[in-house]
Each structure stands twice: as structure tokens, then as C-alpha cells.
Enzyme design. Structure first.
Site, short mmCIF file in Angstrom:
data_model
loop_
_atom_site.label_atom_id
_atom_site.label_comp_id
_atom_site.label_asym_id
_atom_site.label_seq_id
_atom_site.Cartn_x
_atom_site.Cartn_y
_atom_site.Cartn_z
N LYS A 198 0.80 -1.22 0.00
CA LYS A 198 0.00 0.00 0.00
C LYS A 198 0.83 1.27 0.00
O LYS A 198 1.81 1.39 0.72
CB LYS A 198 -0.92 0.00 1.23
N GLY A 354 10.04 -5.11 7.93
CA GLY A 354 9.78 -6.52 8.16
C GLY A 354 9.81 -7.43 6.95
O GLY A 354 10.53 -8.44 6.93
#
Length: 396
Positions: A198, A354
Site C-alpha cells: 500500500k 519486516g
């Protein structure tokens, strides 16, 4: 910036905030030891000086309640094995029992405290809890970058009780320097590779780094918001329709600042979100209904490679495809290979966030880039230009 090298720990007890929030399997075995290994140099410096180390960390999210499944007792043997010293353990982190264990600690010994988050006061940044922790050491060392963006008792507030006796451990100091190298002192051209699903999750980073980079490579799911905003057809690809205006504004800002934006030109599209889906390469602007882009295409990867190989400083945050599925991992692997090649030719490369760290580990790139950040959220907030509380507390 005071680091652990500014202190001699002979006869001193170092209270070290480490990040031992490691994954455990069903039998409580540590399945990824990288965070323990990352803390080892700091711990050994204290011991080699002739001091003792008191280690504090959290594990999981016990929400202020003692939970035996999240006890740090499970990792004592693994920490002992990695450090090379039999680590002692105390089943609390504040109070008389803990203070007694610390007072009995001899030079050259290591004591691991129980999970800090068994107390709700830890995450609340409670001053009295922090004061209780402060009694456990002569010098406070923060070496937990992964929690440096949280104003918790052990990461930030406790530093208030160590006026002239607080410093960064080796790991945290390296993290700060690596981010500074990308954001402030990096040799040009500087290239940022931003992937992930996103635009909304990366907008603050993009706005902050546009003044600092020469190239911005955009990949992954957020590609399609940009493509659709420019009038392309993206089929069933992930797309934030409410962020299309924002995407156009980013392109305009980049143009005004002289930053080259590199978007995919072709994609590997699939008819379902599945590793065994039917696939075809398509122009990124012409994805028909019923198809979704799940990885970068061959021309895109060639374009990205050329930009990366011409770069002297590289930031990689986010994969360029759904790398968790083998069928759509080629793009992320290709970017990793290009960064590896650039790094071998003298570029500085920082990987953080991450998913990109997971990809780097999965495909064996961790020793082929200059630095892999250990802190997901902390890394992202640094890139957004925020001052992290855990860092400010040592500098203040």
C-alpha cells in the site's frame, strides 16, 4: 553520541536493554537467533572490560500479565550457548529478589531478568517502574533498536536515572549510523527501493526521502495505485482508489525535486492469488479484469537492475512481488541479486522493514548487503524522519 566504547565497565554492572523478542516453536525452542547474536558484541565488551551484564527484554505481548509461555526462562540456554557464558536467570525484573540477585552478580557474569512486559507499567512508561529498574545497574546501555520507537520504561524513561552514565550499545549505534548514511551522508546517486502492498503505509517515508534520493524505485502492490492514477488499467490488482490523487502528487513532487521515479513497465499477472494460478506477462498499464499483478516482469527487472548498479547508496524497504509464493518471488530475488552486485562494487546497501528483511533472510542475502536493520517499526519511523524516543533519551 556516546557509545559503549566511551566507557570502561571494570567493576561495574551494565544494565542492558536488549531485544530478545525471538520466535519460539511449540516446544519453546528459539527458531531464529539473529537478535541474540546481534546483542553478543555489546555483552562481551562489558564482560571483557571486567564488568557484569544485567539483561532486560520483553518477549511477545503478555499485556501486563505473567504468562509462562512468554517467560524468558525458555531462552536462557540458547543465550548462554551464543554468548559463551552460562547465563543466570531471575524470575522477576524488579523488587527485592532481583536486587539481591544483581548484588550477588560477580564480574564476568550475566543475569537475564524475566519478561518486562509481565508488568503493564513497562509499556506505559511508568517512572516508578523505570526507577526500580535503574537500581539494577551502574551504567545504562540501550542496544534494542527494535523497541527504540517506543517510550517504554526500559527503553526511554529509565535513562532519566542515569544522568552521565548512559550510552548506545554496538547494535543500536550501527543502526543509527546506517540510517544516517542513507538519509544524510550517503554517496550519490542514492536510490530507494520501496515495495509492499500500500501507498498509504509508505507515504510518510516517500515524502521524507524525496529530498534525499536521486532515484525512487516503486514496486509491489502499491505500483497499481500509481498506474491507475496515470490512466492505466490494473484489472483485479490491489489498488487504493482513494490514494490515486496522492500518487499523482508524489509524482509531481518528485519531478519538481529532480528525483527520477521508476515504476514497473510489465508484470507477471495471475488469474487468482495462488502459487499455482495461471500466469502471463502483461504491460503494467493493460491488465484485464480477472487478472492481477503479483510480481515484476522481465523488462521491469532489467530496468531496475540498471538503476541499482549505477547507485552508490541503496535503501531497500519492501519486496517487489508476492515473494512468499515461489511463482512470484523472482522479482524480489532479482532485486536482491542486483543490490548484491552493486554492494560488491562498493555501494552501501541498507535493508529495513519486516517484509524485506524476511525476504533477505529467506533468499540468503543477509551477508551480501552492507546492513540489515533489526528493527521493523523503528526503522520505518526513522525513515519517516521521526526522532525515536529511545535514541533521544540517550542523547538528552
Amino acid at each position: 553520541m556516546k557509545t559503549i566504547d566511551d566507557y570502561n565497565f571494570e567493576g561495574k554492572k551494565a544494565l542492558i536493554r536488549v531485544d530478545f523478542n525471538v520466535p519460539l516453536d511449540g516446544d519453546f525452542n528459539v527458531t531464529d537467533t539473529s537478535r541474540i547474536e546481534a546483542a553478543k558484541p555489546t555483552i562481551l565488551k562489558v564482560l571483557e572490560d571486567g564488568g557484569a551484564a544485567v539483561l532486560m527484554s520483553h518477549l511477545g505481548r503478555p499485556k501486563g500479565q505473567a504468562n509462562p509461555d512468554m517467560s524468558l526462562s525458555h531462552i536462557v540456554e540458547k543465550v548462554s550457548e551464543i554468548i559463551g557464558v552460562q547465563v543466570k536467570f531471575v524470575n522477576d525484573c524488579i523488587g527485592d529478589t532481583v536486587e539481591a540477585a544483581v548484588s550477588e552478580l560477580q564480574d564476568g557474569e550475566v543475569l537475564l531478568l524475566e519478561n518486562l512486559r509481565f508488568y503493564a507499567q513497562e509499556e506505559k512508561g511508568d517512572p516508578s517502574f523505570a526507577e526500580s529498574l535503574s537500581r539494577l545497574g551502574d551504567i545504562y546501555v540501550n542496544d534494542a533498536f527494535g523497541t527504540a520507537h517506543r517510550a517504554h520504561a526500559s527503553t526511554t524513561i529509565v535513562a532519566n536515572y542515569f544522568a552521565d552514565a548512559k550510552c548506545f550499545g554496538y547494535l543500536l549505534a550501527k543502526e543509527i549510523k546506517a540510517i544516517e548514511k542513507v538519509m544524510q551522508t550517503g554517496e550519490k546517486p542514492v536510490t530507494a527501493i520501496l515495495g509492499g502492498a500500500k501507498v498509504s503505509s509508505k507515504i510518510t517515508i516517500i515524502e521524507n526521502i524525496l529530498d534525499k534520493v536521486d532515484n525512487l524505485i516503486i514496486g509491489g502492490g502499491m505500483t497499481y495505485t500509481f498506474v491507475k492514477a496515470k490512466g492505466g488499467t490494473v484489472g483485479d490488482s490491489i489498488c487504493e482508489d482513494d490514494k490515486m490523487e496522492l500518487a499523482l502528487d508524489i509524482l509531481k513532487q518528485a519531478d519538481e525535486k529532480g528525483v527520477k521515479i521508476h515504476l514497473p513497465v510489465d508484470v507477471l499477472a495471475a488469474d487468482t492469488f495462488d502459487n499455482n494460478a495461471n500466469t502471463q506477462f502483461l504491460d503494467v498499464n493493460q491488465i484485464p479484469d480477472g487478472w492481477q499483478g503479483l510480481d515484476a516482469g522481465p523488462q521491469t527487472l532489467e530496468n531496475f537492475k540498471q538503476v541499482i548498479l549505477e547507485s552508490k547508496t541503496i535503501l531497500w524497504n519492501g519486496p517487489v512481488g508476492v515473494f512468499e509464493m515461489e511463482s512470484f518471488a523472482k522479482g524480489t530475488i532479482s532485486v536482491g541479486n542486483a543490490i548484491d552486485e552493486a554492494t560488491q562494487s562498493g555501494a552501501f546497501s541498507l535493508v529495513g522493514g519486516g517484509d524485506s528483511v524476511a525476504a533477505v533472510k529467506q533468499f540468503g542475502f543477509q551477508d551480501k548487503v552492507s546492513y540489515v536493520s533489526t528493527g521493523g517499526g523503528a526503522m520505518l519511523e526513522s525513515l519517516e524522519g521521526r526522532t525515536l524516543p529511545g535514541i533521544a533519551a540517550i542523547l538528552g
